[in-house]
Design an enzyme around this catalytic site. Structure first.
Site, PDB file in Angstrom:
ATOM      1  N   CYS A  40       6.980  -5.308  -3.094  1.00  0.00           N
ATOM      2  CA  CYS A  40       5.905  -4.829  -3.965  1.00  0.00           C
ATOM      3  C   CYS A  40       6.290  -3.457  -4.513  1.00  0.00           C
ATOM      4  O   CYS A  40       7.000  -2.692  -3.869  1.00  0.00           O
ATOM      5  CB  CYS A  40       4.615  -4.723  -3.153  1.00  0.00           C
ATOM      6  SG  CYS A  40       3.223  -4.040  -4.063  1.00  0.00           S
ATOM      7  N   SER A  42       4.588  -0.806  -4.816  1.00  0.00           N
ATOM      8  CA  SER A  42       4.043   0.372  -4.135  1.00  0.00           C
ATOM      9  C   SER A  42       5.062   1.000  -3.193  1.00  0.00           C
ATOM     10  O   SER A  42       5.123   2.231  -3.073  1.00  0.00           O
ATOM     11  CB  SER A  42       2.790  -0.007  -3.355  1.00  0.00           C
ATOM     12  OG  SER A  42       1.858  -0.602  -4.218  1.00  0.00           O
ATOM     13  N   HIS A  45       7.283   3.129  -5.150  1.00  0.00           N
ATOM     14  CA  HIS A  45       6.655   4.419  -5.462  1.00  0.00           C
ATOM     15  C   HIS A  45       6.806   5.389  -4.292  1.00  0.00           C
ATOM     16  O   HIS A  45       6.907   6.594  -4.494  1.00  0.00           O
ATOM     17  CB  HIS A  45       5.164   4.228  -5.769  1.00  0.00           C
ATOM     18  CG  HIS A  45       4.899   3.627  -7.119  1.00  0.00           C
ATOM     19  ND1 HIS A  45       5.455   4.129  -8.269  1.00  0.00           N
ATOM     20  CD2 HIS A  45       4.145   2.575  -7.510  1.00  0.00           C
ATOM     21  CE1 HIS A  45       5.052   3.412  -9.302  1.00  0.00           C
ATOM     22  NE2 HIS A  45       4.257   2.451  -8.863  1.00  0.00           N
ATOM     23  N   HIS A  61       4.352  -3.602   3.075  1.00  0.00           N
ATOM     24  CA  HIS A  61       2.909  -3.725   3.362  1.00  0.00           C
ATOM     25  C   HIS A  61       2.371  -5.104   3.026  1.00  0.00           C
ATOM     26  O   HIS A  61       1.185  -5.355   3.144  1.00  0.00           O
ATOM     27  CB  HIS A  61       2.138  -2.642   2.599  1.00  0.00           C
ATOM     28  CG  HIS A  61       2.258  -2.797   1.117  1.00  0.00           C
ATOM     29  ND1 HIS A  61       3.337  -2.348   0.419  1.00  0.00           N
ATOM     30  CD2 HIS A  61       1.467  -3.399   0.218  1.00  0.00           C
ATOM     31  CE1 HIS A  61       3.202  -2.660  -0.858  1.00  0.00           C
ATOM     32  NE2 HIS A  61       2.067  -3.297  -1.001  1.00  0.00           N
ATOM     33  N   CYS A 168      -1.058  -8.931  -0.606  1.00  0.00           N
ATOM     34  CA  CYS A 168      -1.172  -7.785  -1.524  1.00  0.00           C
ATOM     35  C   CYS A 168      -1.303  -8.251  -2.965  1.00  0.00           C
ATOM     36  O   CYS A 168      -2.347  -8.089  -3.580  1.00  0.00           O
ATOM     37  CB  CYS A 168      -0.020  -6.795  -1.379  1.00  0.00           C
ATOM     38  SG  CYS A 168      -0.236  -5.369  -2.468  1.00  0.00           S
TER      39      CYS A 168
HETATM   40 CU    CU Z   1       1.424  -4.100  -2.750  1.00  0.00          CU
END
Ligand code: CU
Length: 367
Positions: A40, A42, A45, A61, A168
């Site tokens: 993902c 995120s 990031h 996650h 997610c």
């Molecule tokens: Cu995510």
């Protein structure tokens, strides 16, 4: 026990796959053997520092796996159960949990920023040095320890590589439409950014019965993916101002709902500017920690527009994810099409490079 895991030692570096120590689950905790971890944006990031998180940490996650063993007092799962770790721990008792918005629970925020579990310690270490958990789940590890409250048992017949994405990408995207915006049938929707979460906003809008679903992305391949997930119109900002293109597609009126799934102040502003009167702009993208967005204050009043956001699909994951599984079984939720590739954990940096270049829509690492 020993476990292979992808560790971020310092912001700005790549992930390093190494053998870490995973301590036994403490009371109220579950040790999971991960089968798939979702790649993902995120986590990216966090690697670049756009999103602040404590390091060194075992990232990841999104994922799915099988319960290996459980700590004292755990009653809801047992070894062998198939599970999805939920990246936002919730207490189950506060006003947000009982009000159907567990992602806003304070304990989830605390765990996210501390990088430790609820008792203030970590289950991960390397040569005696503490490694942090990421969002309380750390799915990029063959074995991970997660609080029981953040574990969702799922039916054993759903392939775990696909189930991973429910934790997610799917719940965040579909939930932003169904829970946060409550899009009504026949309404118009624009989606800025049609990556792994964005296409789930698109399919959420299909499920909600939206009439026009306008996908906005700079990457032609992503726009085609959006079409496969149900977008009715495609807008490439390379062809001109996306706000004007969206107004042209809606007879000058603008859209009832827009979703920003990128995390940039510019596209957040555009997602607001393309709204009709009383329109709602929903920010889903993860923005750099210090970013700000400005909008015309006059339009807030004279056009009653709304600018807001949605965390984790504004979902109650323990009731919403089983519903998503039902929709997948019924053929109305695209999950097989979402998973475009899997990589061995050792190739996790390649997986992230492919995510950035747009070569993959959503991929997983496997153990
Ligand atoms: Cu995510």
């Amino acid at each position: 026990m020993k476990s292979k895991a992808a560790v971020l030692f310092e912001v700005g570096q790549k992930l390093e796959v190494c053998e870490v120590d995973v301590a036994d689950p403490q009371p109220g905790e579950v040790r999971v053997r991960m089968v798939a971890g979702g790649v993902c944006h995120s986590d990216l990031h966090v690697m670049t520092g756009h999103l602040v998180a404590p390091v060194p940490a075992v990232l990841g996650h999104e994922g799915a796996g099988v319960v290996h063993d459980v700590g004292a007092g755990v009653t809801s799962v047992k070894p062998g159960d198939h599970v999805i770790p939920l990246w936002r721990l919730s207490c189950g008792e506060c006003e947000y949990c009982t009000g159907g918005r567990p992602a806003l629970c304070a304990i989830g925020t605390e765990i996210r920023w501390s990088g430790r579990l609820a008792d203030g310690t970590s289950r991960f270490s390397l040569d005696g040095r503490e490694l942090k958990h990421f969002a309380g789940v750390s799915t990029f590890s063959n074995y991970t320890v997660v609080p029981e409250k953040a574990i969702l048992k799922i039916p054993a017949d759903i392939p775990l590589e696909r189930a991973a994405l429910l934790g997610c990408a799917v719940i965040t995207g579909v939930g932003a439409v169904i829970n946060a915006s409550q899009v009504r049938p026949g309404r118009t929707v624009a989606v800025f950014g049609t990556g792994g979460v964005g296409v789930n906003v698109v399919q959420g809008a299909v499920l909600a019965g939206a009439e026009k679903i306008i996908a906005v992305d700079l990457m032609a391949s992503r726009l085609e993916e959006a079409r496969n997930f149900g977008a009715t119109h495609l807008v490439n900002p390379a062809d001109g101002d996306p706000v004007e293109q969206i107004r042209a597609l809606t007879g000058g009126r603008g859209v009832d709902y827009s979703f920003e799934v990128i995390g940039l102040p510019l596209t957040m502003r555009q997602s607001y500017d393309c709204l009709a009167k009383r329109g709602v702009a929903m920010i889903v993208g993860i923005t750099p920690t210090t970013a700000e967005v400005t909008v015309s204050s006059l339009s807030l009043v004279y056009e009653e527009r709304v600018l807001t956001g949605s965390l984790y699909g504004s979902a109650a994951p323990k009731t919403d994810i089983p519903r998503l599984i039902d929709l997948y079984r019924a053929g109305s939720l695209k999950l097989d099409e979402l998973l475009t590739r899997s990589y061995p954990l050792e190739e996790i940096n390649e997986a992230y490079a492919d995510l950035e270049s747009g070569a993959t829509l959503r991929s997983v690492v496997t153990f």
